[in-house]
Design an enzyme around this catalytic site. Structure first.
Site, PDB file in Angstrom:
ATOM      1  CG  ASP A 198     -47.804  18.153  27.796  1.00  0.00           C
ATOM      2  OD1 ASP A 198     -46.629  18.334  28.151  1.00  0.00           O
ATOM      3  OD2 ASP A 198     -48.624  19.073  27.659  1.00  0.00           O
ATOM      4  CB  SER A 199     -49.746  13.067  24.106  1.00  0.00           C
ATOM      5  OG  SER A 199     -49.166  13.566  22.933  1.00  0.00           O
ATOM      6  CB  SER A 255     -51.123  15.590  20.170  1.00  0.00           C
ATOM      7  OG  SER A 255     -50.061  15.948  21.040  1.00  0.00           O
ATOM      8  N   GLY A 256     -48.322  14.165  19.286  1.00  0.00           N
ATOM      9  CA  GLY A 256     -47.006  14.526  18.780  1.00  0.00           C
ATOM     10  C   GLY A 256     -46.376  15.600  19.639  1.00  0.00           C
ATOM     11  N   GLY A 257     -47.123  16.089  20.608  1.00  0.00           N
ATOM     12  CA  GLY A 257     -46.583  17.090  21.535  1.00  0.00           C
ATOM     13  C   GLY A 257     -45.814  16.417  22.661  1.00  0.00           C
ATOM     14  CE  LYS A 286     -45.262  21.689  27.362  1.00  0.00           C
ATOM     15  NZ  LYS A 286     -46.430  21.213  26.643  1.00  0.00           N
ATOM     16  CD  GLU A 315     -43.245  34.128  45.897  1.00  0.00           C
ATOM     17  OE1 GLU A 315     -42.515  34.191  46.909  1.00  0.00           O
ATOM     18  OE2 GLU A 315     -44.302  34.765  45.798  1.00  0.00           O
ATOM     19  CB  CYS A 339     -46.582  39.341  50.252  1.00  0.00           C
ATOM     20  SG  CYS A 339     -46.907  41.024  49.746  1.00  0.00           S
ATOM     21  CE1 TYR A 340     -54.909  39.740  52.348  1.00  0.00           C
ATOM     22  CE2 TYR A 340     -54.642  37.376  52.711  1.00  0.00           C
ATOM     23  CZ  TYR A 340     -55.416  38.524  52.787  1.00  0.00           C
ATOM     24  OH  TYR A 340     -56.681  38.457  53.307  1.00  0.00           O
ATOM     25  CG  HIS A 345     -43.405  38.203  46.517  1.00  0.00           C
ATOM     26  ND1 HIS A 345     -44.542  37.436  46.581  1.00  0.00           N
ATOM     27  CD2 HIS A 345     -43.801  39.482  46.680  1.00  0.00           C
ATOM     28  CE1 HIS A 345     -45.592  38.218  46.752  1.00  0.00           C
ATOM     29  NE2 HIS A 345     -45.180  39.459  46.818  1.00  0.00           N
ATOM     30  N   GLY A 399     -51.152  38.161  47.851  1.00  0.00           N
ATOM     31  CA  GLY A 399     -52.443  38.406  47.217  1.00  0.00           C
ATOM     32  C   GLY A 399     -52.682  39.893  47.097  1.00  0.00           C
TER      33      GLY A 399
END
Ligand code: XMP
Length: 513
Positions: free
Chosen positions: A228-229, A224-226, A369, A172, A83-84, A170, A56
């Site tokens: 996710d949906s 929607s065609g994306g 995602k 990550e 870190c923090y 870090h 942070g």
């Protein structure tokens, strides 16, 4: 909940907090993020197998520094402070933290002093990513120093009972070359996580969960065609069969053949019926003469809802509305989110559930995602579809600056097709988060053959990003840009100039409106 074992990440405002969760999940252990000021009751209820404290921007001695209201180190659960998080261990356990003589930012060489647990299997000298002002000058009483660097004698510590660990760097971040191994040692060896959480286990447990939750009731999904949906539809269809009703509204603001491609994909690949609604006339007439971006968005959102409501009436068993909401939208993070949430009103089918008295089903609330993409692959959604760039609900209307007309839509579609085709030909599609053409309400003078032209300017946008919240413009090879520009000007009547957008987000947004 997807898994009985889980790592809880407490967020102290680091820009890398989400990355910690993603890395832990990549290791195959389920992880969730909560703000540092979560109550002890809530944390106990979550029953974490291990806790990671993020980095942070604050200093632990600062007024108003983020400090949990309870002793997170006394819960008997393994803790890793990053870190923090490390400085918090020192602050609360009696070590000392000082403003570093110089800030350390970037790559550093870490020397491991103890290979027993968190650094098991890591090279003696290993590259790590540092990003800090403060550093430890004294480890808490009884704590062992288990790594150092040129800049700092205390880069990692371990508590006497080997339950609390802190690292200055870090793990990550990609530039910490053995960071994943270090996180894996923490979650597997120190926390003892045994389960494997992955796309397959997510699918199995989510199908079970949906079945229990929904029972015999119907579910409507706005497709929607994306990505996710679409992936949500395939998963829900597996769980619910013909109790799932998919509706796709063709707004007329889609790219070339897009709606038909979606309908065909569902019919041919998944055998899932779609209710296709042709809304092109309605959207165009409501958008007539509208130039203001927010007004466009509002009109489009309302038109979607109006058409969806009519289409959904057919399905009178429907009690649920499924949405492809992702984890970054639900994390209650103390990190500063990008400006998009308040800068633009994102319109899909917001407001519908209340209006139609539907319950909300969000199977991907816990996923990033790239995890939705992995679930899609596992469910057999073709690779070309799973990797599709995001496309906004309001479609090309927010990529035509100024008023939207049928003619301008046609011009933009052609330019966009060429742009994406050349990106694919150059093998760059999967290196880019999102690429699209924008039609500007500006004409400029050109010369083609011996003729003077006075036509539209087309702007090209391509960005790299991990979640759309921040983005960098993509550095194309010059020859690819040259070819795209050449083809657009030669092949698209109405465009005589192509420019490339070199604005990052922030300060720009990804879409132009
Ligand atoms: P901005 O332009 O806000 O975009 O930087 C961030 C991401 O969101 C997408 N976007 C939308 N998606 N409905 C959507 O479903 C919307 O109204 C909308 N507006 C922007 C954008 O394409 C990018 O991926």
């Amino acid at each position: 909940m997807q898994s009985t074992e889980k790592i809880i990440i407490l967020d102290f405002g680091s820009q890398y907090t989400q990355l910690i969760a993603r890395k832990v999940r990549e290791i195959g252990v389920y992880a969730e993020i909560y703000p540092f000021n979560i109550s002890i009751e809530k944390l106990k209820e979550l029953n974490p197998t291990g806790i990671i404290l993020s980095g942070g921007p604050s200093s632990v001695y600062e007024d108003g520094a983020p400090i949990p209201s309870f002793d997170v180190f006394a819960m008997g659960i393994p803790v890793l402070g990053i870190c923090y998080g490390l400085q918090l261990i020192a602050y609360q356990k009696g070590g000392a933290v000082d403003k570093a003589a110089r800030r350390e930012f970037g790559r550093a060489s870490l020397e491991i002093l103890n290979f027993e647990d968190i650094f098991a299997g890591v090279s003696q000298n290993t590259q790590v990513w540092m990003s800090h002002g403060d550093h430890l000058t004294k480890a808490p009483e009884g704590y062992e120093i288990i790594a150092k660097s040129e800049n700092s004698e205390i880069c990692a510590v371990r508590s006497p009972d080997k339950r609390i660990y802190g690292v200055q760097f870090h793990p990550e971040v990609h530039h910490t070359t053995e960071g994943k191994k270090i996180l894996e040692n923490f979650v597997r060896k120190i926390c003892g996580c045994k389960e494997v959480w992955n796309a397959q286990s997510f699918i199995t447990s989510t199908i079970e969960k949906i079945k229990n939750l929904v029972g015999d009731e119907g579910v409507i999904l706005a497709l929607s065609g994306g990505v996710d949906s679409t992936v949500a539809a395939v998963l829900l269809h597996k769980a619910l069969g013909d109790k799932l009703h998919c509706v796709h509204i063709d707004s007329g603001l889609m790219r070339t053949n897009e709606s038909q491609t979606i309908v065909n994909l569902f019919k041919d690949s998944f055998n899932i019926p779609i209710e296709l609604v042709d809304g092109s006339g309605l959207f165009l007439s409501r958008l007539h003469g509208v130039e203001d971006p927010e007004l466009k968005r509002k009109i489009i959102g309302t038109a979607f809802i109006d058409l969806f409501e009519v289409a959904a009436k057919k399905f009178n068993d429907a009690k649920w509305l499924a949405q492809g909401t992702l984890y970054p939208d639900v994390i209650e993070s103390v990190s500063i989110k990008g400006p998009s949430a308040t800068i633009k009103s994102h319109h899909n089918v917001g407001g519908l559930p209340e209006k139609m008295h539907l319950k909300i089903l969000e199977p991907f609330r816990e996923l990033f995602k790239d995890e939705v993409r992995a679930v899609g692959r596992e469910l057999g959604v073709p690779e070309w579809f799973v990797n599709r760039h995001p496309f906004p609900g309001p479609g090309l209307a927010i990529r035509i600056l100024g008023a939207v007309t049928k003619e301008r839509l046609e011009v933009l579609r052609k330019a966009d097709d060429i742009y994406l085709e050349e990106i694919r030909n150059a093998g760059l599609y999967n290196h880019i988060w999102q690429a699209f053409a924008v039609l500007l309400p500006v004409s400029s003078v050109g010369v083609m053959g011996d003729e003077r032209t006075y036509e539209n300017v087309c702007a090209l946008r391509a960005v790299t990003s991990t979640d759309g919240m921040t983005a960098d413009w993509f550095e194309f090879p010059n020859d690819v840009l040259a070819k795209i520009s050449n083809r657009i000007i030669n092949e698209v009547r109405g465009i005589n100039r192509v420019v490339y957008d070199i604005t990052s987000k922030p300060p720009g947004t990804i879409e132009w409106e």
